[in-house]
Each structure stands twice: as structure tokens, then as C-alpha cells.
Design an enzyme around this catalytic site. Sequence first.
Site, PDB file in Angstrom:
ATOM      1  N   GLU A  86       0.805  -1.220   0.000  1.00 39.63           N
ATOM      2  CA  GLU A  86       0.000   0.000   0.000  1.00 39.63           C
ATOM      3  C   GLU A  86       0.849   1.287   0.000  1.00 39.63           C
ATOM      4  O   GLU A  86       0.826   2.069   0.967  1.00 39.63           O
ATOM      5  CB  GLU A  86      -0.973  -0.004   1.188  1.00 39.63           C
ATOM      6  CG  GLU A  86      -1.931  -1.181   1.163  1.00 39.63           C
ATOM      7  CD  GLU A  86      -2.938  -1.183   2.324  1.00 39.63           C
ATOM      8  OE1 GLU A  86      -2.923  -0.235   3.120  1.00 39.63           O
ATOM      9  OE2 GLU A  86      -3.716  -2.138   2.416  1.00 39.63           O
ATOM     10  N   GLU A 130      -5.396  -8.817   0.913  1.00 36.19           N
ATOM     11  CA  GLU A 130      -6.085  -8.399   2.145  1.00 36.19           C
ATOM     12  C   GLU A 130      -7.553  -8.178   1.841  1.00 36.19           C
ATOM     13  O   GLU A 130      -7.892  -7.512   0.861  1.00 36.19           O
ATOM     14  CB  GLU A 130      -5.527  -7.080   2.702  1.00 36.19           C
ATOM     15  CG  GLU A 130      -4.182  -7.175   3.361  1.00 36.19           C
ATOM     16  CD  GLU A 130      -3.726  -5.844   3.953  1.00 36.19           C
ATOM     17  OE1 GLU A 130      -4.584  -5.021   4.334  1.00 36.19           O
ATOM     18  OE2 GLU A 130      -2.506  -5.640   4.005  1.00 36.19           O
TER      19      GLU A 130
HETATM   20  O1  IFM Z   1      -4.368  -3.180   9.129  1.00 35.69           O
HETATM   21  C1  IFM Z   1      -4.281  -2.657   7.847  1.00 35.69           C
HETATM   22  C2  IFM Z   1      -3.104  -3.239   7.093  1.00 35.69           C
HETATM   23  O2  IFM Z   1      -1.915  -3.038   7.773  1.00 35.69           O
HETATM   24  C3  IFM Z   1      -2.980  -2.604   5.736  1.00 35.69           C
HETATM   25  N1  IFM Z   1      -4.238  -2.657   5.020  1.00 35.69           N
HETATM   26  C4  IFM Z   1      -5.429  -2.254   5.712  1.00 35.69           C
HETATM   27  C5  IFM Z   1      -5.530  -2.937   7.052  1.00 35.69           C
HETATM   28  C6  IFM Z   1      -6.804  -2.488   7.793  1.00 35.69           C
HETATM   29  O3  IFM Z   1      -6.764  -1.111   7.991  1.00 35.69           O
END
Ligand code: IFM
Length: 442
Positions: free
Chosen positions: A167, A349
Site C-alpha cells: 500500500e 487483504e
Molecule cells: O491493518 C491494515 C493493514 O496493515 C494494511 N491494510 C489495511 C488494514 C486495515 O486497515
Amino acid sequence: MTTERTLPTGFVWGAATAAFQVEGANAEDGRSESIWDRFCATPGKVRNGDDGSVACDFYHRYPQDIALMKELGLDAFRFSVAWPRIVPDGRGTVNEAGLDFYDRLVDEVLAAGIEPYATLYHWDLPQVLEDAGGWVERGTAEAFAEYTEVVARRLGDRVTNWITQNEPRVAAWLGYGLGIHAPGRSDLGEMLAAGHHILLSHGLAAEVLRRDVPGARVGIAFDLNPVYPETDSEADRAASWAADGENNRWFLDPVFRAEYPQDIVERWAPAAPPVLDGDMATIAAPVDLLCVNYYTRRVVRAVEDGFAEVYQGDSPHTDIGWEVVPDAFYELLVRLRDEYAPAAISITENGAAFEDIRLHDGQVKDPERQAYIASHLDAVERAVAAGVPVEGYFVWSLLDNFEWAEGYRRRFGIVYVDYPTLERVPKSSFHWYRDFIAGHRA
Ligand code: IFM
């Protein structure tokens, strides 16, 4: 929702974590201070003054957590490597004890029949590099390539799947633009420089991985928020396109088209990313995996100087205030295929924060999280049926953990962590995910 199981045999079932969010032990075995340690120690930055000194104590308890992964029937586990454990000074001397930890972790994950997916950067920059300018400086991208080489040489005989950066938008926009994540800086020029150097570091690391790890599969993870206009008016549609440019195209276009989106370049002028000759080609070297982190969408309307977010009061939201919109996930995946044609996509994710309560019998029931995951897996199934090359899904997260500026208040895990005792309690979503995976295999 579909009732038939349509995901292909070989679909990768996973769960994800990140070093700073779970490991704890932040002063052990030679680890140095990271920007998140410093940010946590700065009053008012993190809710409740929480920090990562203990977190889930994954550093010591990982065998227990791998047993849980095994019980789930996972194919893959995504974790991140903490740069301050490996090269505490940012550049130069390698800390063998830090490497040893990931060596043991990878061995135990493999011994459980689970494939490790290693992320090289999930936001824990060594503070010493931030003191020298952080991601605003080109040298940090070069330092990242050196660190990548050290990790690749140690783990590359056992780790095939590598995610260079997690990210970049959050690291750069929230860390250097809005100041709400570490290192807490707020300057448009610095934000664009940080974003560019993070993308450049991805390209440099990809070169190292291809050179040092035969058969490596290289990816980069983006937080992609599809953006929708509030109305069909021309102004709202233009606002939505601009928000999409800042959130999504700014990162996808360099990697897949070797350019920044011109409309956003103009929007931010005279601030500009510090692009040198050859940078865009380095960033755009083909990736094996486009890693997608998806949680929610954005709805925007036109305002005088651009766009403003419009809260969707009638929709369901998670505990962190994010709208639940699985159809937007489906549309995002189809769009990625149509506009960027990645070789493969992995959902690295997806998950939801809800306020879990432990019942008197010790159990944690989380039907809302289960419904969230089920509806998003349904979106993945529909996308795969439509021909989108999604090859895997990693739930975020295996464990409740340190949710950055929100501290420990937000729980994303399918395993509840009782922070005072560090006991792990599989939630009902854990059992559901286990059965769902088994159902697909059957
Ligand atoms: O916890 C975070 C993760 O570290 C990166 N992506 C989003 C998740 C939820 O906010």
C-alpha cells in the site's frame, strides 16, 4: 450470492499479518527503532497511546499461530519482514539474529504444509533512515534494494512469492501528506517524492529478486478503493475520476503503463514527483502478481476545489466506519482485468473490523465479519467466473492486532487476541472460514 462453488482447484487460501502489527519484541535481538515506534511514542498520535512493544507477541508465539493456520487448512500465509530487525542502521551491517527469526518462521510455516508469502515493506522504516529524510530521499529506495538483497539471499531458497511494497498510497499519502501515519509529515511535495521513491524501490527490489531468487514471483500490493460519483452529473463524474486518479490510477498507471496519470499530474502542479531518467521503466518492469487489498469504496461529489466524500448513511458499515460494498469489489476486479490486464491477481487483504465481545463461555461470535467475508468471497467467485485471473484470497487478518493510528481498539482478526493474557480465541468466523475452505477442496 452464488451457491455453487466455482473457484478453481489450486485457488490459494490464505491469511495475512504484518510485522509491526503482530510481532512485539521491538527491542529484542538487535532490532532498531522504526518510524512506528517513534510515532507511537509521540503523544496524541495513536489512540489510547498504544504501541507495538508487545502487540500479539507473535515473535515468541508464532508456533501456536502456525498451528491455528494449519487448523484452518490454509495454503498460504502472508507475513512481512521488519527492516529494522535485518539492517538496524538502515544500510550496512546485517543483523543475523533478525534474519534467524524469519528463517525459523519460514521453516515452521513450510513444515505445516503452508506456502510463505513475504512482504518486504509494511510501513516499519528504520527511524535512522527517516532521520536522513525517509522516503522523500532517493537513497531510501536504494537502501531498500540492499535490504531486499539480504533477505532474498537468506530466504530465497524457500520463499517463492514476494510482495515488495504494501500500500504505497497509505505509506506516502497518510505518512507524508496527511501526517496521520508515521512519520507524521504533511507536505504535498514530500508526499509525492515519498510515493515516487516507494514505487521506485519496488522496481529496484523486483530486479534484485529476479536476479537472486530463481523462479521468484514478484508482486506489489495496492489498497484500491473504487470511486463512484454521488450523482450522474458531469461534475460529480469528473470529481469521481479525479478521486480515482489520486487513489488508484496514481499507483496502477506507473506499474502497468510506465506513466503517472496526466490529469492528476496537472492537478498537483507545480508539486511533482522527482522522476529521473529510467525511473518509470524500472517501476514498470512486469510483475507476476497484482496484489489487491480491498475493504471499501468511496462515493464523492464535486466541490469547488475538487471532490468531497459522501457518507452513505443507508448502507451497512464496519466498526471502523467503512461501507460494506461487495459489488464494488467485483467491479474493481473486472476493471483491473479490462484496463491493466495483470498476469494474475491475488487478494492479499480483505476483511472487516467489528467490535467483538467475548461471551461468558469464553467464545467470540462474529456473524457480521463472517457475512462480510462470505459476501466478498462471493464477489471473487463472480469475478473468476467472469474471467478475472484471481488466484488467491488472504483474509485480513489472522489475528486481532495493532491497527496503526487506531491502536488495538479495532479488531480485524478471525482469531480474537485477549491482549492482557495474549490468549488466542478462534472466533466463529475462523470456524466458518475453515469449513468454507474445506468445502471448496471437497
Ligand atoms: O491493518 C491494515 C493493514 O496493515 C494494511 N491494510 C489495511 C488494514 C486495515 O486497515
